[in-house]
Enzyme design. Sequence first.
Site, mmCIF file in Angstrom:
data_model
loop_
_atom_site.group_PDB
_atom_site.id
_atom_site.type_symbol
_atom_site.label_atom_id
_atom_site.label_comp_id
_atom_site.label_asym_id
_atom_site.label_seq_id
_atom_site.Cartn_x
_atom_site.Cartn_y
_atom_site.Cartn_z
ATOM 1 N N GLY A 170 37.912 36.284 43.590
ATOM 2 C CA GLY A 170 39.144 35.767 43.013
ATOM 3 C C GLY A 170 39.136 34.252 43.060
ATOM 4 N N SER A 171 40.322 33.679 43.100
ATOM 5 C CA SER A 171 40.425 32.218 43.018
ATOM 6 C C SER A 171 40.083 31.567 44.358
ATOM 7 C CB SER A 171 41.844 31.835 42.600
ATOM 8 O OG SER A 171 42.764 32.372 43.510
ATOM 9 N N LYS B 60 41.707 46.815 47.326
ATOM 10 C CA LYS B 60 42.944 46.514 46.587
ATOM 11 C C LYS B 60 42.558 45.828 45.282
ATOM 12 C CE LYS B 60 45.558 43.056 45.914
ATOM 13 N NZ LYS B 60 46.122 43.317 44.587
ATOM 14 N N PRO B 61 42.714 46.534 44.157
ATOM 15 C CA PRO B 61 42.409 45.895 42.869
ATOM 16 C C PRO B 61 43.554 44.994 42.430
ATOM 17 C CG PRO B 61 43.147 48.152 42.506
ATOM 18 C CD PRO B 61 43.146 47.935 44.012
ATOM 19 N N CYS C 260 34.190 33.905 35.729
ATOM 20 C CA CYS C 260 33.953 32.885 36.755
ATOM 21 C C CYS C 260 32.713 32.052 36.445
ATOM 22 C CB CYS C 260 33.822 33.539 38.110
ATOM 23 S SG CYS C 260 32.604 34.858 38.093
ATOM 24 N N GLU D 33 33.542 35.477 46.627
ATOM 25 C CA GLU D 33 33.054 35.151 45.278
ATOM 26 C C GLU D 33 34.212 34.480 44.560
ATOM 27 O OE1 GLU D 33 30.083 35.531 44.131
ATOM 28 O OE2 GLU D 33 29.180 36.835 45.617
ATOM 29 N N GLU E 34 38.983 25.024 36.314
ATOM 30 C CA GLU E 34 38.626 26.112 35.402
ATOM 31 C C GLU E 34 39.741 26.236 34.362
ATOM 32 O OE1 GLU E 34 38.512 29.304 38.434
ATOM 33 O OE2 GLU E 34 36.742 30.007 37.384
HETATM 34 P P1 NAP Z 1 43.515 35.596 42.340
HETATM 35 O O1 NAP Z 1 44.866 35.177 41.956
HETATM 36 O O2 NAP Z 1 42.851 34.940 43.471
HETATM 37 O O3 NAP Z 1 43.610 37.186 42.547
HETATM 38 C C1 NAP Z 1 42.495 37.956 42.899
HETATM 39 C C2 NAP Z 1 42.932 39.107 43.756
HETATM 40 O O4 NAP Z 1 43.523 38.600 44.937
HETATM 41 C C3 NAP Z 1 43.963 40.029 43.117
HETATM 42 O O5 NAP Z 1 43.714 41.351 43.546
HETATM 43 C C4 NAP Z 1 45.262 39.515 43.692
HETATM 44 O O6 NAP Z 1 46.273 40.486 43.748
HETATM 45 C C5 NAP Z 1 44.810 39.159 45.091
HETATM 46 N N1 NAP Z 1 45.644 38.178 45.775
HETATM 47 C C6 NAP Z 1 46.353 37.148 45.243
HETATM 48 N N2 NAP Z 1 46.979 36.474 46.227
HETATM 49 C C7 NAP Z 1 46.682 37.084 47.396
HETATM 50 C C8 NAP Z 1 47.025 36.872 48.755
HETATM 51 N N3 NAP Z 1 47.806 35.855 49.133
HETATM 52 N N4 NAP Z 1 46.532 37.709 49.691
HETATM 53 C C9 NAP Z 1 45.731 38.733 49.339
HETATM 54 N N5 NAP Z 1 45.370 38.997 48.075
HETATM 55 C C10 NAP Z 1 45.826 38.178 47.114
HETATM 56 O O7 NAP Z 1 42.471 35.425 41.148
HETATM 57 P P2 NAP Z 1 42.608 35.903 39.651
HETATM 58 O O8 NAP Z 1 43.430 34.921 38.927
HETATM 59 O O9 NAP Z 1 43.000 37.324 39.589
HETATM 60 O O10 NAP Z 1 41.078 35.834 39.186
HETATM 61 C C11 NAP Z 1 40.521 34.734 38.616
HETATM 62 C C12 NAP Z 1 39.697 33.971 39.621
HETATM 63 O O11 NAP Z 1 38.651 34.788 40.136
HETATM 64 C C13 NAP Z 1 39.002 32.796 38.973
HETATM 65 O O12 NAP Z 1 39.065 31.674 39.802
HETATM 66 C C14 NAP Z 1 37.571 33.270 38.829
HETATM 67 O O13 NAP Z 1 36.643 32.247 38.738
HETATM 68 C C15 NAP Z 1 37.414 34.108 40.051
HETATM 69 N N6 NAP Z 1 36.310 35.059 39.907
HETATM 70 C C16 NAP Z 1 35.178 34.843 40.627
HETATM 71 C C17 NAP Z 1 34.108 35.704 40.498
HETATM 72 C C18 NAP Z 1 32.847 35.490 41.279
HETATM 73 O O14 NAP Z 1 32.065 36.416 41.379
HETATM 74 N N7 NAP Z 1 32.618 34.330 41.847
HETATM 75 C C19 NAP Z 1 34.187 36.784 39.623
HETATM 76 C C20 NAP Z 1 35.357 36.972 38.896
HETATM 77 C C21 NAP Z 1 36.421 36.092 39.062
HETATM 78 P P3 NAP Z 1 47.395 40.608 42.598
HETATM 79 O O15 NAP Z 1 46.679 41.007 41.369
HETATM 80 O O16 NAP Z 1 48.299 41.673 43.106
HETATM 81 O O17 NAP Z 1 48.048 39.268 42.489
#
Ligand code: NAP
Length: 492
Positions: free
Chosen positions: A242-243, A188-189, A298, A264, A395
């Site tokens: 993700g977060s 799921k992207p 990230c 991650e 962040e």
């Molecule tokens: P996010 O809000 O956690 O979303 C990431 C993914 O999770 C999206 O596909 C989102 O879907 C989905 N998601 C959100 N809530 C969910 C839930 N309750 N259940 C299942 N899936 C859910 O993060 P983001 O704001 O997109 O990305 C930024 C974060 O990612 C930052 O904290 C960054 O540091 C981290 N990150 C980490 C790495 C690493 O390798 N460590 C790499 C890149 C980014 P929707 O889009 O439909 O909301």
Amino acid sequence: MNGASRPPLQLSDPALLSTRAFVGGEWIDADDGGSCEVTNPATGAVLGTIPDMVAAETARAIDAAHAAFPAWSRTTAGERATLVKRLHDLLLEHQDDLARLMTAEQGKPLAEAKGEIAYAASYLEWFAEEARRMYGDTIPGHAADKRIMVLRQPVGVVAMITPWNFPSAMLARKIAPALAAGCTVVAKPATQTPYSALALAVLAERAGLPAGVLNIVTGRDARAIGGELTGNPKVRKLSFTGSTGVGKTLMEQCAGTMKRISMELGGNAPFIVFDDADLDAAVDGAIASKYRNTGQTCVCANRLFVHEAVYDAFADKLAAAVAKLRVGDGLAGATDQGPLIDAKALEKVEEHVADAVAKGARVAAGGKRHALGGTFYEPTLLLDANADMLLANEETFGPVAPLFRFSSEDEVLALANDTEVGLAGYFYTRDLARAFRVAEALECGIVGVNTGLVSTAVAPFGGIKESGTGREGSKYGLDDYTELKYVCIGGI
Ligand code: NAP
């Protein structure tokens, strides 16, 4: 047919833009025909729609992956390597189109998007090669009539959830080892950037991947889709990028069926400039690490600690470099920085800057919304940052570099490690002994010494503390997608 209507983006291969999801080898819509729009963050223009799926479609994608698993897991390593390498070749063949697609949905400069496609492809190449080296083991036995073998087997159906900041690479980094190991996938992207993922599926289909091996579901109800991916017992592993907050929730949800997990998550990277550093190199590293992808990575430098003896000199040089950054729409011309992903991201950056200024920070560059409007924000440099500010503890995920002052190695290590997350850390020094000491003392999974760019398919990427668990890339990367099976042969 992978798209009901053709959105306006110009691509030399328009079929790469799919407005349907990919399940069991079919391009499908949501059961109820519902859809959500995908927009270009630089212009606000609607690029197209994607199916607004929920748990029912996700369950069917899991069924498809589950049905495809036995045959896929029994293919030879060579057969899997050939298919994954073919996908790598197709990514590079379509690099320009894929980059345009990514810039349109994500906002990053075109040159960065091209770089991301090459980076995504490099994981496919690496794991196509690693597939052939998924060795097991034999162990000297504990009894004369017994022999001990260790097999490495694919874990099964893997669910993947990926973020919007690197829409192609974050998925390729998971798909590549999963397919190489013999796992099948339901991904799921992020809803804001689904087209890069769907384009990967278009190319996987062209590469000849069997139906059901790779499935992509889309939809804005992430909780419903995530609930199915984490609750369904047919899924044996979840890999999430993700977060940290969402990662914790998913980890809890996976506990019910004891799934394996890779996480991650977010970081709060320290970037330390010691008094013996090459300041010009440190400025180049800070620009690369802080402002790439508009500060939305990230591994972004989040807190820049500069020794008091070189603080003013470094600040002047960095301010001059920041002033040269070109801001604009990545599809409209050469730029160094695009828009932030959305209004919420813009508000967070504004909140962090306002909070810092209220607590004593001085603005040396930028500091406000960009004249281009929308979600564009000026590349920003803040001086006299301190540990009480929001940006020291969260962040910022934006183009804001706060400079903290320090006077000793012990002091800066304590400051750098004073965070519950630990993904990347960077420092600049010419002192060899210090390079070892500080690299060993930093509490993070990735350390850049005299460099601000650390990501590569050949090295293990991942964090410690609340930045997650598991490693992507490198010779260790297959471990997350394989189980060890101990076979004891008796009666010999
Ligand atoms: P996010 O809000 O956690 O979303 C990431 C993914 O999770 C999206 O596909 C989102 O879907 C989905 N998601 C959100 N809530 C969910 C839930 N309750 N259940 C299942 N899936 C859910 O993060 P983001 O704001 O997109 O990305 C930024 C974060 O990612 C930052 O904290 C960054 O540091 C981290 N990150 C980490 C790495 C690493 O390798 N460590 C790499 C890149 C980014 P929707 O889009 O439909 O909301």
